[in-house]
Write a protein that holds these residues in place. Structure first.
Motif, short mmCIF file in Angstrom:
data_model
loop_
_atom_site.label_atom_id
_atom_site.label_comp_id
_atom_site.label_asym_id
_atom_site.label_seq_id
_atom_site.Cartn_x
_atom_site.Cartn_y
_atom_site.Cartn_z
N UNK A 40 28.32 109.10 91.32
CA UNK A 40 28.36 109.31 89.88
C UNK A 40 28.98 108.15 89.13
N UNK A 41 29.15 108.35 87.81
CA UNK A 41 29.72 107.33 86.95
C UNK A 41 30.65 107.88 85.89
N UNK A 42 31.03 109.16 86.03
CA UNK A 42 31.99 109.79 85.12
C UNK A 42 33.03 110.54 85.97
N UNK A 43 34.29 110.36 85.62
CA UNK A 43 35.38 111.03 86.33
C UNK A 43 36.15 111.91 85.35
N UNK A 44 36.34 113.17 85.72
CA UNK A 44 37.17 114.07 84.94
C UNK A 44 38.34 114.54 85.77
N UNK A 45 39.55 114.43 85.23
CA UNK A 45 40.75 114.82 85.97
C UNK A 45 41.63 115.71 85.10
N UNK A 46 42.24 116.68 85.74
CA UNK A 46 43.31 117.44 85.12
C UNK A 46 44.41 117.60 86.15
N UNK A 47 45.60 117.13 85.81
CA UNK A 47 46.73 117.17 86.73
C UNK A 47 47.86 118.00 86.14
N UNK A 81 33.30 114.85 89.30
CA UNK A 81 32.51 113.64 89.12
C UNK A 81 31.12 113.99 88.61
N UNK A 82 30.60 113.17 87.71
CA UNK A 82 29.29 113.42 87.12
C UNK A 82 28.52 112.11 87.08
N UNK A 91 26.54 113.76 82.76
CA UNK A 91 25.29 114.21 83.35
C UNK A 91 25.51 115.23 84.45
N UNK A 92 24.72 115.13 85.48
CA UNK A 92 24.73 116.10 86.58
C UNK A 92 26.06 116.04 87.35
N UNK A 93 26.57 117.23 87.70
CA UNK A 93 27.78 117.33 88.51
C UNK A 93 27.49 116.86 89.93
N UNK A 94 28.33 115.94 90.44
CA UNK A 94 28.13 115.44 91.81
C UNK A 94 29.41 115.53 92.63
N UNK A 95 30.48 116.03 92.02
CA UNK A 95 31.73 116.13 92.76
C UNK A 95 32.63 117.16 92.08
#
Length: 712
Positions: free
Chosen positions: A331-338, A375-376, A388-392
C-alpha cells in the motif's frame, strides 16, 4: 581512524577561535582597567538521575538555557538553538511531515523519519516509545526552562535505544502572574503566533503556553500547519512534598515534498519529484498526553518520586508510492492510533559512609503502547492520493519493564565512584486482523542487563576528570520491523537488537585567567556495536531493515562558553567522529554487499559551531553564529555524499521595560551568503533509476518578531 585528516579538515575553526582568544587576552593584559566579567552561573544536571553540578558530573552533558534558546529565534524547531551541543548532529529537513533528523555520536543517523536510537523526555515523560521511536514536535520552546543533552555510556541508564538522551524541562510558574503575546514572520510564508501565561497564585504555580505555526515551505508540497499547547501546574501539599501536573497537545498537518536526486538538486535546489505532487504526499498527526509527578522528602535524607503518564497519538500518512508498485497487498497510506502510558517509581537516599558519602537510587520504569495500524492503497481507480483498498490491519503491543539501581560513592577526598545497573526488557506482540494474505501475527522479546560505571577525580576546585564505561541495547522499532527486505508480507521479526559497549574519557574546567572567564570541556569516546541495525532498502517511502554485523564509533568533542569582555561572549563546539563498519554485510539475497570500513550512512565526520553574542547596551543583543557540517554519506555503499557546508546567521534583539510592560523584538537572517546546500539526507533512498537522497535546505532567509508581556 583518520584523525590526522579530520583534524586537518576541522581544526581551522578551532584555530580561529584560539586566535580570537589570544588576541583578546593580549588586549586584556594591556588594558589599564576593565569592568568585571559576568559571574558564571551554577548549573545543576538532572539527566544522570543523581543531581550534581555540571562540572562535577562524570558524563558528557550540555545544558542549554530556555531563555537563551528563545532569544532572537522563531521558537519552532530545536535545530534553531542546539548547534552549540557537541556530538549532536541536528538537521532541519524543511519537512514537517518527517520531524528533525537527529543523531548523537552517530546513533539515530539511519532514521528516515522521526527520531531513532535516542531517548527523549519532556518533563520526565518519555517522548520515545518503548521500542525506541520518538519525536521532538511536542517540545514547546516557548515555555522551556532548559534542555539537557546527555551523551556517552551514562545514557544506558535510560534503557533501550539510548545512544543519547535529550531531556526538556518546562519552566516553573513563580512570582507575580504575567501574560505574554508574541508574533513572528519570515521567508516562505512563515508565521508564528504565541500566547503564554505564568505565575503563582495561592501557592499554585502555573505555566500555560499555546502557539500556532504556519509555513508555505521552501519547496512546493512542503506547507505545514502546527498547533501546540503546553501546560505545567505545581502544588505543594505540605512543606515536604511537591505535586506537578504537565499536559501537552500537538496537532500537525504537513505536506511531504520527499527527497530529490543529486542531479536534480544541482539543477534546481527547490525541485520536487513528480510522485509527491501526483499523490499529494502528506501527513497529519494529533497527540495528547498528560503526566503527574509526586515527590516527597522523607526522614534521614531519603526521598520518593512517583510519576505516571498517559497519552494518545493518531497519525495518517499518504506516501508517494506509485500505483504500479502497489501490487498484491502493498500500500501507500498508513493509519496509526497509539494509546500509551507508564509509570516510574523511584526511591533515593543519602548516607554518610566512613569519611565519605553514599547516594543510592532504586526504581522501576514500566511503559506500554497499544498500536492499531492500518495500511491502504493510495489510489481508488484513477484517483490518486486518497484512501483506497485496505491491505493491512493489525494491533501491535509494546511493553517494557525496567528495574534500575544507581549508586554514587565519594570514597576519598576528591574521588567519586558512580555505578548503575538497569535490566531492560522489551516485548513486542502483533495480532494480524487482515488475513487475506495469511496470518502474520507474531511476537518477540528482548532483554539485556545494562551496566554503567564511572570514576571521577577532582584535580582542583575548578577542574574534574572522569572515565566511564557502559553497555547499551537498541531494539528494532515497530516501524523498522513493518517491512521485510524480501518484500514478503508480515513483520520482520528476524531483526535482532544491537548491543553496544561504550567508553569515555573526559575533562571539565572553569577558568578565570588573563581577562577571560568561562568553562570548557573535552571528551574522547569509543563505542563498539554488534548486530547494528541498518537500512536494507528505502523505496518510495517504504523502508526495510537488517542487521549488519559490527560497527565502531569513536571520536572527540570540545566545547566552551567564554566571556571575552563584559559585553562579549563566545560559544564553541567541535565534534570529530569516525563511525564505520567493522565487518561487511550483504542484502537478504546475498548479492548486494557492503564492505567493512565504509562510513555509517547519515553521519558526518566533523561538525563545528562558533557563536558570538554582543551586549552593546542593556536593552540590545547582537548574535553572529557560524556552523560547519562535513559531508554526509547518504548510502551504506558510500557512493553518494551530501557536500559539506558552512553557513552563518546574524541576529539582533531589543528589550524595553515600561513599568509592568515588557516589549521585546528581534530580527534574524539565516544563511547570510545564500549558499545552496543539502540540509539532510534520506538514508539509502532507493527509488530507481537514481536515489532521491537529498532534502535541500533553503537559501538566505529572514525572520522578525515581537512580543509584549504584562506583569500584574
Amino acid at each position: 581512524m583518520h584523525f590526522s585528516r579530520l583534524c586537518h579538515l576541522a581544526g581551522w575553526p578551532v584555530a580561529a577561535a584560539g586566535l580570537l582568544l589570544t588576541a583578546q587576552s593580549a588586549t586584556a593584559q594591556q588594558a589599564a582597567a576593565q569592568p568585571e566579567l559576568p559571574q558564571l552561573s551554577e548549573v545543576t544536571v538532572r539527566s544522570t538521575l543523581q543531581e550534581s553540578a555540571l562540572e562535577q558530573t562524570p558524563a558528557s552533558v550540555t545544558v542549554l538555557d530556555g531563555e537563551r534558546m528563545r532569544e532572537r529565534n522563531l521558537q519552532v524547531n530545536l535545530s534553531e538553538s542546539l548547534s552549540a551541543a557537541p556530538g549532536l548532529q541536528l538537521q532541519n529537513r524543511q519537512n514537517y511531515a518527517q520531524d528533525l533528523q537527529l543523531s548523537i555520536r552517530g546513533f539515530g543517523a539511519r532514521s528516515t523519519f522521526g527520531v531513532r536510537g535516542i531517548q527523549i523526555y519532556v518533563d520526565g515523560i518519555p517522548s520515545t516509545m518503548p521500542d525506541g521511536q520518538g519525536q521532538t514536535n511536542n517540545i514547546d520552546i516557548a515555555s522551556l526552562e532548559r534542555v539537557e543533552v546527555l551523551r556517552g555510556p551514562y545514557s544506558a541508564l535510560y534503557g533501550n535505544a539510548s545512544g543519547g538522551v535529550i531531556n526538556a524541562y518546562t519552566e516553573r510558574g513563580e512570582g507575580a502572574p504575567s501574560v505574554q503575546s508574541s508574533f513572528a514572520l519570515g521567508s516562505d510564508g512563515q508565521k508564528r503566533l504565541g500566547l503564554k501565561a505564568k505565575g503563582e497564585t495561592n501557592g499554585i504555580g502555573y505555566v500555560l503556553s499555546a502557539s500556532r505555526f504556519l509555513t508555505d515551505g521552501y519547496r512546493a508540497q512542503s506547507a505545514a500547519d502546527k498547533n501546540l499547547f503546553n501546560a505545567r501546574i505545581d502544588v505543594k501539599p505540605d512543606e515536604y512534598s511537591q505535586l506537578t501536573l504537565v499536559a501537552n497537545h500537538v496537532d500537525i498537518d504537513a505536506k511531504d515534498p520527499g527527497g530529490i536526486t543529486p542531479k536534480d538538486w544541482a539543477a534546481d535546489p527547490k525541485a520536487v519529484a513528480s510522485n509527491p505532487l501526483l499523490y499529494d504526499s502528506r501527513k497529519s498527526v494529533k497527540q495528547t498526553q498528560a503526566g503527574l509527578t509526586y515527590e516527597r522528602q522523607l526522614d534521614g535524607g531519603q526521598a520518593l518520586r512517583l510519576m505516571a503518564y498517559a497519552g494518545q497519538r493518531e497519525m495518517m500518512q499518504f506516501q508517494s508510492t506509485p500505483k504500479a508498485s502497489q501490487t498484491g497487498y502493498r500500500g501507500g497510506v498508513i493509519g496509526l492510533k497509539r494509546d500509551y502510558g507508564g509509570i516510574d517509581a523511584r526511591w533515593s537516599g543519602k548516607y554518610e559512609l566512613g569519611s565519605g558519602s553514599l547516594s543510592l537510587i532504586a526504581g522501576l520504569a514500566a511503559n506500554t503502547v497499544r498500536e492499531d495500524r492500518q495500511g491502504y492503497k493510495n489510489f481508488a481507480g484513477n484517483q490518486l492520493g486518497v484512501v483506497g483498498e485496505l491491505v493491512r490491519d493489525e494491533r501491535n503491543t509494546l511493553t517494557s519493564i525496567d528495574p534500575y539501581l544507581q549508586a554514587s560513592w565519594a570514597f576519598a577526598p576528591r574521588w567519586k565512584l558512580d555505578a548503575g545497573l538497569r535490566w531492560s526488557n522489551v516485548q513486542f506482540q502483533s495480532r494480524d486482523h487482515f488475513l487475506a494474505d495469511k496470518n502474520d501475527s507474531g511476537n518477540a522479546g528482548f532483554h539485556k542487563l545494562l551496566p554503567v560505571v564511572s570514576l571521577q577525580h577532582e584535580l582542583n576546585q575548578d577542574t574534574n576528570i572522569y572515565a566511564s564505561l557502559g553497555r547499551g541495547m537498541e531494539t528494532p522499532t515497530f516501524n523498522e520491523i513493518s517491512y521485510r527486505p524480501d518484500l514478503a508480507g508480515g513483520l520482520n521479526f528476524g531483526l535482532k537488537p544491537a548491543v553496544s559497549t561504550s567508553a569515555e574519557l573526559g575533562i571539565k574546567q572553569r577558568f578565570n585567567v588573563a581577562g577571560l572567564r568561562g568553562d570548557w570541556s573535552a571528551a574522547l569516546f569509543q563505542t563498539q556495536t554488534d548486530d547494528e541495525i541498518v537500512v536494507a532498502s528505502n523505496d518510495n517511502g517504504r523502508t526495510s531493515y537488517q542487521n549488519a554485523g559490527k560497527t565502531r564509533r569513536r571520536g572527540m568533542e570540545l566545547s566552551t562558553s567564554t566571556w571575552l569582555m563584559p559585553q562579549l561572549r563566545l560559544s564553541g563546539a567541535l565534534t570529530l567522529l569516525d563511525a564505520s563498519l567493522r565487518s561487511g554485510y550483504c542484502d537478504s539475497k546475498g548479492q548486494d554487499c557492503t564492505p567493512a570500513g565504509n562510513r555509517i550512512a547519515g553521519t558526518a565526520r566533523h561538525l563545528g559551531y562558533l557563536g558570538l553574542e554582543w551586549l552593546p547596551a542593556t536593552d540590545w543583543r547582537v548574535g553572529l553564529d557560524w556552523r560547519h557540517v562535513g559531508r554526509i554519506a547518504a548510502d551504506d555503499k558510500n557512493q553518494v555524499y551530501a557536500p559539506s557546508y558552512n553557513v552563518a546567521s546574524l541576529s539582533v534583539g531589543y528589550t524595553k521595560r515600561l513599568g509592568a510592560w515588557k516589549l521585546s523584538a528581534f530580527a534574524r537572517v539565516d544563511n547570510l551568503t545564500d549558499k545552496n546546500y543539502v540540509g539532510s539526507v534520506i538514508v539509502n533512498e532507493a527509488t530507481k533509476p537514481e536515489g532521491r537522497y537529498y532534502e535541500p535546505a533553503p537559501g538566505r532567509q529572514w525572520m522578525a518578531g515581537t512580543s509584549l508581556s504584562y506583569q500584574f
